[in-house]
Design a protein around this motif. Structure first.
Motif, PDB file in Angstrom:
ATOM      1  N   TYR A 136      -2.010   5.920   6.095  1.00 48.71           N
ATOM      2  CA  TYR A 136      -1.257   6.821   5.201  1.00 48.71           C
ATOM      3  C   TYR A 136      -0.930   8.121   5.921  1.00 48.71           C
ATOM      4  N   GLU A 137      -1.911   8.702   6.574  1.00 49.43           N
ATOM      5  CA  GLU A 137      -1.677   9.949   7.301  1.00 49.43           C
ATOM      6  C   GLU A 137      -0.737   9.732   8.492  1.00 49.43           C
TER       7      GLU A 137
ATOM      8  N   ALA B  99      -1.348  -1.859   4.843  1.00 48.00           N
ATOM      9  CA  ALA B  99      -2.300  -1.415   5.864  1.00 48.00           C
ATOM     10  C   ALA B  99      -3.313  -2.512   6.156  1.00 48.00           C
TER      11      ALA B  99
ATOM     12  N   VAL C 255       6.715   9.518   1.755  1.00 43.25           N
ATOM     13  CA  VAL C 255       5.751   8.431   1.829  1.00 43.25           C
ATOM     14  C   VAL C 255       4.835   8.525   0.610  1.00 43.25           C
ATOM     15  N   SER C 256       4.711   7.430  -0.135  1.00 44.90           N
ATOM     16  CA  SER C 256       3.874   7.420  -1.336  1.00 44.90           C
ATOM     17  C   SER C 256       2.936   6.224  -1.281  1.00 44.90           C
ATOM     18  N   ASN C 257       1.669   6.468  -1.577  1.00 42.61           N
ATOM     19  CA  ASN C 257       0.807   5.328  -1.863  1.00 42.61           C
ATOM     20  C   ASN C 257       0.934   5.033  -3.360  1.00 42.61           C
TER      21      ASN C 257
ATOM     22  N   GLU D  15      -6.524   2.089   5.357  1.00 42.40           N
ATOM     23  CA  GLU D  15      -5.528   2.619   4.435  1.00 42.40           C
ATOM     24  C   GLU D  15      -5.336   4.126   4.595  1.00 42.40           C
ATOM     25  N   THR D  16      -6.428   4.860   4.676  1.00 41.91           N
ATOM     26  CA  THR D  16      -6.328   6.322   4.749  1.00 41.91           C
ATOM     27  C   THR D  16      -5.686   6.764   6.056  1.00 41.91           C
TER      28      THR D  16
ATOM     29  N   ASP E 163       0.827  -1.213   0.000  1.00 41.55           N
ATOM     30  CA  ASP E 163       0.000   0.000   0.000  1.00 41.55           C
ATOM     31  C   ASP E 163       0.859   1.259   0.000  1.00 41.55           C
ATOM     32  N   PHE E 164       2.045   1.177   0.633  1.00 35.93           N
ATOM     33  CA  PHE E 164       2.873   2.374   0.797  1.00 35.93           C
ATOM     34  C   PHE E 164       4.340   2.066   0.497  1.00 35.93           C
TER      35      PHE E 164
ATOM     36  N   LYS F 266       2.894   9.530   7.257  1.00 37.63           N
ATOM     37  CA  LYS F 266       3.439  10.844   6.950  1.00 37.63           C
ATOM     38  C   LYS F 266       3.757  11.620   8.219  1.00 37.63           C
TER      39      LYS F 266
ATOM     40  N   ASP G 202       0.289   8.023  -5.599  1.00 37.58           N
ATOM     41  CA  ASP G 202       1.401   8.992  -5.551  1.00 37.58           C
ATOM     42  C   ASP G 202       2.566   8.515  -6.412  1.00 37.58           C
TER      43      ASP G 202
END
Length: 857
Positions: free
Chosen positions: A695-696, A686, A710-712, A691-692, A534-535, A699, A715
């Motif tokens: 992700y935050e 994740a 950090v890239s999903n 996932e959201t 995912d990341f 970062k 990105d």
């Protein structure tokens, strides 16, 4: 002398008509001269830097290939401090000082912003010593006097708004530490863009190398009169083996060699675009002299009638070409210096500082510029000059203009068809090639032959293509549109040459657009198919991820797993005794979840067992290795292991093609703790539905470490598009030079055509054609010529791009994508190019006095 005076008189009489051709020569020569001045200036800059920073002799660890290269472990190779004393006792040594140099650091300001260069230059952390004063001087403040003080270079301080007393945080593999700026130094020579910070020696050793009593190198100054080579031999004899010694000259050579690849790529790429501009300029010059010769047919006939020989007429035209080449080249060399300065400013804006104080103009630069400009111009004018020599004395009794040679036209058409067919066959061979090497040769041959074929066959194509464009574009304008079409068809050779100039630039634009779009589409498909993570966390500069950042990531809530990815330098010996130096990919077992690899034998999860590994299918085939075989793996700086092959992965696609995998725990068991590499990147997955939030959280966890991103997956795909887009934009910007020259060609062709048709224009005006209609006719003629060139160029470029993509499919880029929006935009833009090119000729035609035009010869 008579020939020279005649040539000079004709050149000055037609100076307005020659001006645009001179501009084409100027631009082409400027690009060549500018490239040479720019690269010579860069060489001068780095030579001065290497000379100012290199000691007479440098002693470094033997395994340290490049002390400025970023080590995978984050700790540079080191030497014991006792070595400094040993070196200092060698006869001929005036002074020996230990130095600490590390590029594995990131320095951030109080706002957590990285103060390092935005471009490719490094951040250098060094210890302060008297040796530093060889290259820098203190501009304000004082040297670092303890663990809480740091000195920074003046260029960085100015760019980042730093001043004395500001606090900086240094992020190193051993941890983070802070210090306040106690001094600012200026380089005695130009610093090409590196950020440089200095600490006191104890702090540099402790924070950069892990403990005091270590150095990365020993800088040695020789006694007066002692040769560097002799001193190097004496030090080597005193120390024995196990060390790498370099004289100042050798260190400078090594520095130049490390920059040679970058400089050569830039130099030859820019010279390649200059060659394209020259090629386009040739069409402009040929057209100019062909039309001037046609318009002066009666004049040349009279010269022949009063005794001028063919050779004299021929020589007269060639002398005009020499004058044109000389004027354009002299101006081009001067413009090239200005272009070099402009390039230096551009490089400075992206992080590579170059000073005009180092501007280097060698005598070879104007010599090459003048030679190229004059030779190319004379060669371009040779065919029109021969045509002028063939004008007979009887031509003075006829109207201006020479009849077309029907036989030559047929020969030209046949040659063009043969070249085009051969080029198309070569492109097909490239598309069907089984290996990239031979396929690249076929591709290059196909590009050259199809380009030559289209240039030669252009006049034959002009008739059909212009008529087709006329039906779509011109007929709606009624009689004016039909006259514009007939004007474009009046001289197919001229229309073909004018369109070919624009065709070359647009063919390259279209071909590169197809390749770029296909690369992005292929990479996107590969990510969707192969990457399950995912990341992705990594540094844009390739800097390994420090342990404290890795620890912060492991605490992020909402993550199912975190996978490290490391490269280890190893020597692998197969069961048959053949050894290869390779990179071994050390990852966590969860890597099988993050990247989906096709397996041809065995099971990849088994490769993460104790003393196990995988190999790629190409290695397995080349070395006759199968699942169950044992490979001898010697870890650089560590022990030698016997690892069992548990899986063979298919070498397809772009992700990890050819990679060999093993468990990070396996690597840790054969390397000392301080030699284990840091992660080059980290992959993470994740938990379902988080996932959201994850992700935050990722970062936020990496916020203190701005060097990492950090890239999903979305990105990452966007970054790929941006990278390819930026590269293409640079290329398009350079190709714009060729397109500008092509536009000048259209302007010149129309301007000379207006002069050629002066009486005709006067007659049309006399029978009722308005100024507005006349201007529209000329603009429409220009538009249809530009669209003709664009149609040929875009079609040719798409053929090149398609063949190139089929070849790239052998390397895993299997998706062909035609960027239709770009192609259509360029085609429509070509119409506006034609309109722009016609503005001045149309305005001049509209201002003609009707009676004077009718009365003209």
């Amino acid at each position: 002398m008579t020939v020279l005076r005649t040539s000079l008189r004709n050149f000055l009489a037609h100076k307005g008509r020659m001006a645009l051709s001179a501009v084409a020569v100027l631009l082409s020569v400027a690009f060549v001269s500018g490239t040479l001045v720019f690269t010579d200036t860069m060489n001068t800059t780095f030579d001065k830097l290497f000379a100012s920073t290199a000691s007479d002799v440098t002693v470094s660890p033997k395994g340290d290939a490049d002390p400025d290269e970023m080590p995978q472990s984050g700790r540079p190779e080191s030497l014991p401090a006792s070595l400094v004393e040993r070196v200092g006792k060698v006869e001929g040594v005036k002074d020996a000082q230990g130095a600490v140099v590390s590029t594995s650091v990131t320095v951030v300001d109080a706002k957590n912003a990285n103060i390092g260069p935005d471009g490719g230059a490094p951040t250098l952390a060094l210890n302060w010593s008297s040796e530093a004063l060889r290259s820098v001087e203190i501009a304000s403040g004082h040297e670092p006097r303890g663990p809480t003080e740091v000195v920074v270079d003046g260029a960085t301080a100015e760019k980042r708004g730093l001043k004395l007393g500001d606090e900086l945080r240094t992020i190193a593999v051993t941890g983070d530490f802070t210090a306040k700026i106690s001094g600012i130094v200026d380089f005695r020579v130009t610093n090409p863009g590196a950020t440089v910070v200095y600490f006191d020696t104890a702090t540099a050793q402790r924070e950069l190398l892990g403990k005091e009593g270590l150095f990365t190198q020993v800088d040695v100054d020789a006694e007066p009169g002692v040769g560097h080579d002799a001193l190097k031999r004496d030090i080597a004899a005193a120390l024995g083996g196990g060390y790498k010694l370099q004289t100042a000259a050798e260190a400078a050579d090594a520095g130049r060699a490390s920059m040679a690849g970058f400089l050569d790529v830039m130099k030859y790429a820019m010279l390649g675009f200059a060659a394209i501009a020259f090629l386009v300029g040739i069409f402009l010059i040929v057209n100019t002299f062909s039309m001037l010769v046609a318009q002066r047919t009666r004049e040349i006939g009279l010269m022949r009638a009063i005794g001028s020989s063919r050779k004299q007429v021929n020589r007269s035209v060639l002398v005009e070409a020499v004058l044109l080449g000389l004027v354009g080249s002299v101006a081009g060399v001067a413009a090239g210096v200005g272009l070099a300065v402009g390039l230096m400013k551009i490089m400075s804006s992206i992080g590579m500082e170059l000073s005009t104080r180092d501007l280097t103009v060698k005598w070879t630069t104007p010599a090459v510029g003048l030679a190229l400009g004059i030779v190319v111009t004379v060669l371009a004018a040779y065919v029109p000059a021969r045509r002028a020599g063939k004008v007979s004395p009887m031509a003075a009794l006829r109207d201006a203009g020479t009849p077309a040679d029907g036989g030559a036209g047929r020969v030209r058409a046949l040659l063009g068809l043969v070249l085009t067919a051969a080029g198309a066959a070569a492109l097909v061979a490239a598309a069907r090639a089984a290996e990239a090497g031979p396929g690249s040769l076929w591709l290059g041959l196909g590009v050259v032959l199809t380009l030559l074929g289209f240039v030669v066959i252009g006049p034959l194509l002009a008739g059909g293509v212009v008529r087709g464009l006329g039906v779509v574009v011109l007929r709606v304008f009624g009689p004016v549109g039909r006259m514009a079409e007939r004007n474009a068809l009046r001289n197919p050779r001229r229309t073909g040459a004018t369109g070919a100039a624009l065709m070359i630039g647009l063919a390259l634009v279209a071909g590169l657009s197809v390749v770029g779009s296909s690369m992005v589409a292929s990479a996107t498909e590969e990510l969707d198919r192969s990457v399950g993570a995912d990341f992705i966390v990594q540094s844009g500069t390739g800097q390994p991820i420090v342990p404290q950042a890795r620890a912060a990531l492991s605490k992020v809530p909402g993550l199912d797993h975190v996978t490290t990815y490391k490269w280890v330098d190893v020597t692998v010996t197969d069961p048959h005794g053949k050894a290869d130096e390779l990179d071994l990919s050390a990852t966590d077992p969860t890597y099988v979840k993050d990247v989906r690899r096709e397996i041809t034998a065995g099971t990849l999860t088994d490769a993460y067992g104790k003393d196990a590994m995988s190999v790629g299918s190409e290695y397995a085939a080349k070395h006759r290795v199968k699942v169950g075989d044992v490979l001898t793996v010697a870890f650089k700086g560590g022990d030698t292991a016997k690892l069992k092959v548990a899986a063979i992965t298919a070498d397809t696609g772009q992700v990890d093609n050819g990679a060999m995998y093993t468990n990070v725990s396996t690597v840790a068991s054969y390397l000392p703790a301080d030699r284990v590499p840091n992660s080059l990147l980290i992959l993470a997955g994740a938990r379902d539905g988080q996932e959201t939030a994850a992700y935050e959280a990722l970062k936020a966890a990496l916020a203190p470490y701005p060097q990492y991103k950090v890239s999903n997956q979305a990105d990452y795909k966007e970054q790929l598009r941006d990278q390819v887009g930026q590269l293409l934009n640079i290329v398009y910007g350079l190709l714009a030079l060729a397109i500008v020259v092509a536009i000048l060609g259209v302007v010149n062709t129309l301007a000379l055509s207006v002069v050629e048709r002066t009486r005709e224009i006067g007659l049309m005006r006399a029978i009722g054609l308005s100024r507005r209609q006349l201007r529209r006719m000329i603009r429409l003629e220009s538009v249809v010529i530009a669209l003709f060139g664009a149609l040929l160029g875009l079609g040719l470029g798409m053929g090149w791009g398609t063949a190139a993509q089929k070849l790239l499919a052998l390397e895993g880029l299997g998706v062909l994508e035609i960027p239709w929006s770009t192609i259509l935009t360029v085609f429509v833009g070509s119409a506006f190019v034609g309109l722009f090119a016609a503005l001045v000729p149309a305005f001049r035609a509209g201002r003609m006095n009707v009676l004077n035009a009718i009365a003209s010869e």
